[in-house]
Design an enzyme around this catalytic site. Structure first.
Site, mmCIF file in Angstrom:
data_model
loop_
_atom_site.group_PDB
_atom_site.id
_atom_site.type_symbol
_atom_site.label_atom_id
_atom_site.label_comp_id
_atom_site.label_asym_id
_atom_site.label_seq_id
_atom_site.Cartn_x
_atom_site.Cartn_y
_atom_site.Cartn_z
ATOM 1 N N ALA A 18 0.847 -1.259 -0.102
ATOM 2 C CA ALA A 18 -0.008 0.153 -0.049
ATOM 3 C C ALA A 18 0.617 1.291 0.063
ATOM 4 O O ALA A 18 0.200 2.394 0.274
ATOM 5 C CB ALA A 18 -0.820 -0.172 1.210
ATOM 6 N N SER A 19 1.956 1.312 -0.230
ATOM 7 C CA SER A 19 3.096 2.353 -0.193
ATOM 8 C C SER A 19 2.931 3.157 -1.434
ATOM 9 O O SER A 19 3.356 4.315 -1.407
ATOM 10 C CB SER A 19 4.331 1.955 0.220
ATOM 11 N N ARG A 20 2.374 2.507 -2.434
ATOM 12 C CA ARG A 20 2.038 3.231 -3.927
ATOM 13 C C ARG A 20 1.085 2.589 -4.623
ATOM 14 O O ARG A 20 0.559 1.592 -4.330
ATOM 15 C CB ARG A 20 3.541 3.281 -4.463
ATOM 16 N N GLY A 21 0.840 3.167 -5.792
ATOM 17 C CA GLY A 21 -0.005 2.595 -6.754
ATOM 18 C C GLY A 21 -1.378 2.158 -6.386
ATOM 19 O O GLY A 21 -1.943 3.214 -5.638
ATOM 20 N N ILE A 22 -2.030 1.301 -6.727
ATOM 21 C CA ILE A 22 -3.245 0.855 -6.718
ATOM 22 C C ILE A 22 -3.416 0.439 -5.225
ATOM 23 O O ILE A 22 -4.725 1.121 -4.456
ATOM 24 C CB ILE A 22 -3.607 -0.468 -7.350
ATOM 25 N N LYS A 42 6.980 -3.225 1.952
ATOM 26 C CA LYS A 42 8.560 -3.354 1.979
ATOM 27 C C LYS A 42 9.116 -2.083 2.115
ATOM 28 O O LYS A 42 10.358 -1.930 2.903
ATOM 29 C CB LYS A 42 9.325 -4.303 1.103
ATOM 30 N N ASP A 74 7.282 -7.890 4.365
ATOM 31 C CA ASP A 74 7.541 -8.678 3.151
ATOM 32 C C ASP A 74 6.711 -9.860 3.306
ATOM 33 O O ASP A 74 6.888 -10.750 4.253
ATOM 34 C CB ASP A 74 8.995 -9.249 2.971
ATOM 35 N N TYR A 168 4.678 -15.952 -14.799
ATOM 36 C CA TYR A 168 3.898 -14.781 -13.987
ATOM 37 C C TYR A 168 2.431 -15.350 -13.930
ATOM 38 O O TYR A 168 1.742 -14.817 -13.171
ATOM 39 C CB TYR A 168 3.822 -13.665 -14.998
ATOM 40 N N LYS A 172 -0.132 -15.131 -10.982
ATOM 41 C CA LYS A 172 -1.173 -14.446 -10.626
ATOM 42 C C LYS A 172 -2.575 -15.211 -10.427
ATOM 43 O O LYS A 172 -3.328 -15.018 -9.670
ATOM 44 C CB LYS A 172 -1.196 -13.517 -11.797
#
Length: 417
Positions: A18-22, A42, A74, A168, A172
């Site tokens: 949650a530190s950036r982006g969505i 992290k 992490d 990937y 996902k």
């Protein structure tokens, strides 16, 4: 845009990454209702290339009207997650919503994907989601309207979504399988759903993957935050759903989606796993000036997969070794025309070397343009690069010295043919 209703006031939301982006956008949306947000990520110190830390995100959340608890986490580390969960319960009295947003992406084929990248994606996407859910569920079960939301796609078994980046997709889809299983396991007690964008979303990761010009083909992160908010408003009976952002917002009465566009009116890129093939995504990006890193490596040479160029590269891969890499130190890109046209590469600079179809995994040092028949002759020992260059059959851009170093590999190949 979807208006805040105050529905989440006093709720505690645990968000990974949650530190950036969505992740941060979802946190800020909840904060405007007066929610408590646990920022489990992290980044404690500023990253040289990526914006934001858990502490800057916490400041934004509190400025928006919420309460924040930044935790260094992490998601592969059980001890760190457990400590963050305990801190959240101690500070806010429980956990009402879990958002599994943390994710790692590496869009390369099987031969080009190092195992450390495979382990990273499986560790963060699959194991991290399962583990964080497992540790939060005992507390979610005590909530009045608990939700788990995974930022993962619908389970689409079209092989096109596997062939270019199997690792990937596996990682996902692992998140999506958690939705499928846990929704049924905890039906009636916890709502477990997935959320995925209909179009590309502008984030730091997308900027790195898409290259220049990608931003204007994306929507803003706020559309995902609004869609998540719409899901959180649902009762626990709303579960096991693979929600597409635009679809749920239309049901909420949203009609103007230009407000979410980075550049209103500009064509938008569909996201992965929604059955627009990667080749078409790449073509759309290139039409609007972007250079997609995820362009299908196989697509540019599909017509040649069983032809001489492909066979030649099978031999090249068999010759790769740390010694050749050490003595060469060059990355080569080949633009082939003629009967077997396509883009291919040989990386004699990194690790034990690699070779295949499509763009090289790193920036090329040498660009070679020639007919596919002349490429076969060159690597078959029937045409020297110097002669091909002097006769105009071969065009070289970049380090000429490195270009000539390929003759050593060509000599080795001649003995194999």
């Amino acid at each position: 845009m979807l208006l805040n209703t105050g529905k989440l006031a006093g709720y505690t939301i645990f968000i990974t990454g949650a530190s950036r982006g969505i992740g941060k956008a979802i946190a800020l949306k909840a904060a405007r209702d007066g929610a408590n947000v646990v920022i489990a990520a992290k980044t404690a110190d500023p990253h040289p290339k990526l914006p934001g830390t858990i502490y800057t995100a916490a400041a934004e959340i509190e400025a928006a009207g919420g309460k924040a608890l930044p935790c260094i986490v992490d998601v592969r580390d059980e001890k760190q997650i457990n400590e963050a969960v305990e801190q959240a319960v101690e500070k806010f009295g429980g956990i009402d919503i879990l958002v599994n947003n943390a994710s790692a992406i590496n869009l390369t084929g099987t031969l080009e994907t190092p195992m450390k990248k495979v382990d990273l994606m499986l560790g963060i996407n699959l194991r991290g989601t399962y583990l964080t859910s497992k540790l939060c569920i005992p507390h979610l079960l005590k909530s009045k309207n608990p939700h788990i939301l995974n930022l993962s796609p619908p389970l689409n078994l079209n092989p096109i979504w596997f062939k270019n980046h199997t690792a990937y997709t596996m990682a996902k889809y692992g998140m999506s399988m958690c939705v499928l299983g846990m929704a049924e396991e905890f039906r009636g007690s916890i709502a477990v759903n997935a959320l995925w964008p209909k179009t590309a979303i502008q984030t730091a990761a997308m900027d790195m993957l898409g290259g220049s010009g990608i931003g204007k083909q994306c929507r803003k992160v706020e559309i995902m935050a609004d869609a998540a908010y719409a899901i959180f408003k649902q009762p626990t009976s709303f579960t096991g759903q693979f929600v597409i952002d635009e679809n749920i917002l239309r049901k909420e009465g949203i009609k103007d989606f230009d407000v979410y566009a980075v550049e209103p009116g500009h064509p938008l890129l569909p996201d992965f796993f929604l059955d627009l093939q990667p080749e078409d995504l790449a073509r759309q990006m290139e039409e609007h000036g972007a250079t997609p890193a995820f362009k299908s490596r196989q697509a540019s040479a599909d017509s040649a997969t069983t032809e001489p160029v492909s066979d030649m590269f099978n031999i090249i891969r068999g010759l790769l070794s740390p010694d050749i890499v050490k003595t060469t130190q060059g990355v080569y890109r080949f633009d082939l025309s003629g009967d077997h046209a396509g883009v291919w590469y040989i990386d004699l600079k990194n690790d034990a070397g690699s070779a295949g179809s499509g763009e090289p995994p790193v920036k090329a040092d040498v660009f070679m343009t020639l007919d596919s028949s002349d490429f076969i002759k060159m690597f078959g020992g029937k045409l020297k690069p110097t002669m091909a260059f002097m006769s105009g059959k071969l065009k070289i851009k970049g380090d000429m010295g490195l270009a000539m170093k390929l003759e050593k590999m060509m000599a080795m190949m001649k003995s194999k043919l």
